[in-house]
Design an enzyme around this catalytic site. Structure first.
Site, PDB file in Angstrom:
ATOM      1  N   TRP A 109       1.049  -1.076   0.068  1.00  0.00           N
ATOM      2  CA  TRP A 109      -0.087   0.108   0.189  1.00  0.00           C
ATOM      3  C   TRP A 109       0.780   1.075  -0.143  1.00  0.00           C
ATOM      4  O   TRP A 109       0.521   2.388  -0.822  1.00  0.00           O
ATOM      5  CB  TRP A 109      -1.012   0.002   1.180  1.00  0.00           C
ATOM      6  CG  TRP A 109      -2.200  -1.017   1.060  1.00  0.00           C
ATOM      7  CD1 TRP A 109      -2.523  -2.205   1.452  1.00  0.00           C
ATOM      8  CD2 TRP A 109      -3.282  -0.818  -0.140  1.00  0.00           C
ATOM      9  NE1 TRP A 109      -3.301  -2.870   1.024  1.00  0.00           N
ATOM     10  CE2 TRP A 109      -3.882  -2.206  -0.119  1.00  0.00           C
ATOM     11  CE3 TRP A 109      -3.411   0.146  -1.021  1.00  0.00           C
ATOM     12  CZ2 TRP A 109      -5.200  -2.164  -0.836  1.00  0.00           C
ATOM     13  CZ3 TRP A 109      -4.509  -0.164  -1.898  1.00  0.00           C
ATOM     14  CH2 TRP A 109      -5.303  -1.166  -1.910  1.00  0.00           C
ATOM     15  N   ASP A 180      -1.725   6.582   6.196  1.00  0.00           N
ATOM     16  CA  ASP A 180      -3.034   5.682   5.710  1.00  0.00           C
ATOM     17  C   ASP A 180      -3.269   4.618   6.775  1.00  0.00           C
ATOM     18  O   ASP A 180      -2.428   3.622   7.151  1.00  0.00           O
ATOM     19  CB  ASP A 180      -2.384   4.951   4.234  1.00  0.00           C
ATOM     20  CG  ASP A 180      -3.312   4.147   3.912  1.00  0.00           C
ATOM     21  OD1 ASP A 180      -4.493   3.828   4.432  1.00  0.00           O
ATOM     22  OD2 ASP A 180      -3.103   3.796   2.752  1.00  0.00           O
ATOM     23  N   LYS A 204     -12.912  -1.745   5.879  1.00  0.00           N
ATOM     24  CA  LYS A 204     -12.066  -2.697   6.652  1.00  0.00           C
ATOM     25  C   LYS A 204     -12.770  -2.475   8.216  1.00  0.00           C
ATOM     26  O   LYS A 204     -13.110  -3.523   8.783  1.00  0.00           O
ATOM     27  CB  LYS A 204     -10.554  -2.111   6.913  1.00  0.00           C
ATOM     28  CG  LYS A 204      -9.571  -2.438   5.333  1.00  0.00           C
ATOM     29  CD  LYS A 204     -10.042  -2.511   4.243  1.00  0.00           C
ATOM     30  CE  LYS A 204      -9.382  -2.696   3.035  1.00  0.00           C
ATOM     31  NZ  LYS A 204      -8.254  -1.975   2.564  1.00  0.00           N
TER      32      LYS A 204
HETATM   33  C1  LIG Z   1      -7.790  -1.242   1.580  1.00  0.00           C
HETATM   34  C2  LIG Z   1      -6.746  -0.328   1.534  1.00  0.00           C
HETATM   35  C3  LIG Z   1      -7.120   0.837   0.871  1.00  0.00           C
HETATM   36  C4  LIG Z   1      -8.084   0.891  -0.219  1.00  0.00           C
HETATM   37  O1  LIG Z   1      -8.026   1.690  -1.095  1.00  0.00           O
HETATM   38  P1  LIG Z   1      -9.226   1.665  -2.064  1.00  0.00           P
HETATM   39  O2  LIG Z   1      -9.099   2.960  -2.929  1.00  0.00           O
HETATM   40  O3  LIG Z   1     -10.429   2.055  -1.133  1.00  0.00           O
HETATM   41  O4  LIG Z   1      -9.596   0.258  -2.719  1.00  0.00           O
HETATM   42  C5  LIG Z   1      -5.718   1.897   0.826  1.00  0.00           C
HETATM   43  N1  LIG Z   1      -4.931   1.626   1.856  1.00  0.00           N
HETATM   44  C6  LIG Z   1      -4.977   0.400   2.613  1.00  0.00           C
HETATM   45  C7  LIG Z   1      -3.537   0.279   3.784  1.00  0.00           C
HETATM   46  C8  LIG Z   1      -5.749  -0.437   2.626  1.00  0.00           C
HETATM   47  O5  LIG Z   1      -5.820  -1.514   3.448  1.00  0.00           O
END
Ligand SMILES: *Cc1c(COP(=O)(O)O)cnc(C)c1O
Length: 366
Positions: A109, A180, A204
């Site tokens: 991420w 994040d 989540k």
């Molecule tokens: C799920 C998640 C995202 C998700 O992004 P979407 O654009 O909502 O799919 C971003 N960062 C993290 C750490 C996640 O777990």
């Protein structure tokens, strides 16, 4: 209907009581004769839902008065663009040099975030655990931070790699810390005042996909680039109480029910204790012998997302089929890393973790 436990990484399990309440209120919210989905976002009914959700979240996370809570859309990935668009004006005059954003690369991420930010600014990877397969958080004394960075971006829980920060980073004086927290917000107590921006996709630990939460310090509302889209300009959104455009009303309603449910359970400190217990139970089963393997350094193993591998990967399909037959669902690991992953968010009861542990032991022939 048979009892199942859903270990999906997201969209993910929600508290049963919340879904039951939403079902009971689906056709007629509090005698209004309307479903929440049918209400005007500017009507008194929805405004009361929104205000309560905002107040409960502020209380749960002890969000200081000089922070705005924004209920937005666009997801975590959208924010990867909206954050630079909202913050790069802070170093304007230097943006065309271009400005630098610092990143700590601890998994998939933060990797996606830095790739997107590179479209708007110069990205400095201050530290990375990529060479070690994203199995730890590099200690902060090894980070090479930029003194005049536009901001420092971290992902405090890497959902795919199962790596969670056990400390709050300290950026250089005056550099905002952006986090994040999509996959662990509300799972543990945090000191919001240490952050400039906290963001999280809802799917989540908060509610349905489509809602994106942003908690931003007041002084950071003023720095959007002129090209920032109006609907994603934080100052606009804050100035209209998240109703500059139609917000994801049903998602806000469900999030509000989740917040109220969390308060009834004793709040974030209480759920954190249960999360510690749940994670310990699962890691102990994985560590019992070498039948299973989690590669993450024990000091930064995630309490929410627990990836693991079978020693003999030819048994993967058999493992998943057996799990499914027992009602243990969505345990297959992310396609980028393979193996298995159990996500045990706030709404996963300890009975679900115990059922998984029993299955792990049985499958390993213990
Ligand atoms: C799920 C998640 C995202 C998700 O992004 P979407 O654009 O909502 O799919 C971003 N960062 C993290 C750490 C996640 O777990």
């Amino acid at each position: 209907m048979t009892q199942v436990f859903n270990f999906s990484a997201g969209p993910a399990v929600l508290p049963k009581e919340v879904l039951q309440q939403a079902a009971a209120e689906m056709l007629d919210w509090h005698g209004s004769g309307m479903s929440v989905m049918e209400m005007s976002h500017r009507g008194p009914e929805f405004i009361s839902i929104y205000k309560q959700a905002e107040a409960d979240l502020r209380e749960l996370l002890a969000v200081p008065a000089n922070y705005e809570i924004l209920f937005m859309q666009g997801g975590g990935l959208g924010m990867n663009a909206f954050i630079p668009l909202n913050l790069l004006g802070r170093v304007q005059g230097r943006v065309h040099e271009p400005a630098t954003i610092d990143f700590v690369h601890t998994g998939s991420w933060s990797g996606k975030s830095l790739k997107e930010a590179a479209r708007y600014a110069n990205v400095n990877v201050a530290a990375s655990s990529q060479a070690e397969g994203f199995t730890y958080v590099p200690p902060q004394d090894a980070w090479k931070l930029t003194q005049d960075a536009a901001y420092l971006h971290v992902c405090t829980n890497e959902t795919i790699d199962g790596v969670e920060y056990n400390f709050v980073p300290t950026p250089p004086e005056g550099v905002p810390l952006v986090a994040d927290m999509s996959s662990h917000i509300l799972s543990r107590t945090i000191d919001v005042s240490k952050y400039g921006v906290i963001f999280a996709g809802a799917q989540k630990n908060i509610g349905p996909a489509g809602l994106t939460l942003v908690i931003v310090r007041d002084d950071l509302l003023e720095h959007a680039l002129p090209i920032c889209p109006s609907a994603f300009h934080w100052k606009n959104v804050a100035g209209h109480e998240s109703m500059f455009n139609t917000p994801p009303t049903y998602g806000i309603y469900i999030a509000g029910l989740v917040f109220a449910h969390l308060k009834r359970q004793g709040g974030v400190a209480a759920i954190e204790q249960r999360n510690i217990q749940k994670a310990r139970l699962l890691y102990e089963a994985l560590d019992a012998d070498d039948f299973y393997r989690n590669r993450v350094d024990p000091s930064c193993r995630s309490r929410m997302n627990i990836p693991f591998y079978l020693r003999d990967e030819s048994l993967n399909e058999q493992f998943l089929a057996g799990a499914k037959a027992r009602g243990l669902l969505q345990l297959k690991g992310h396609k980028s890393v393979g193996g298995m992953r159990a996500s045990i968010y706030n709404a996963m009861p300890i009975e679900g973790v115990q059922a998984l542990v029993d299955y792990l032991n049985e499958f390993a022939g213990r």
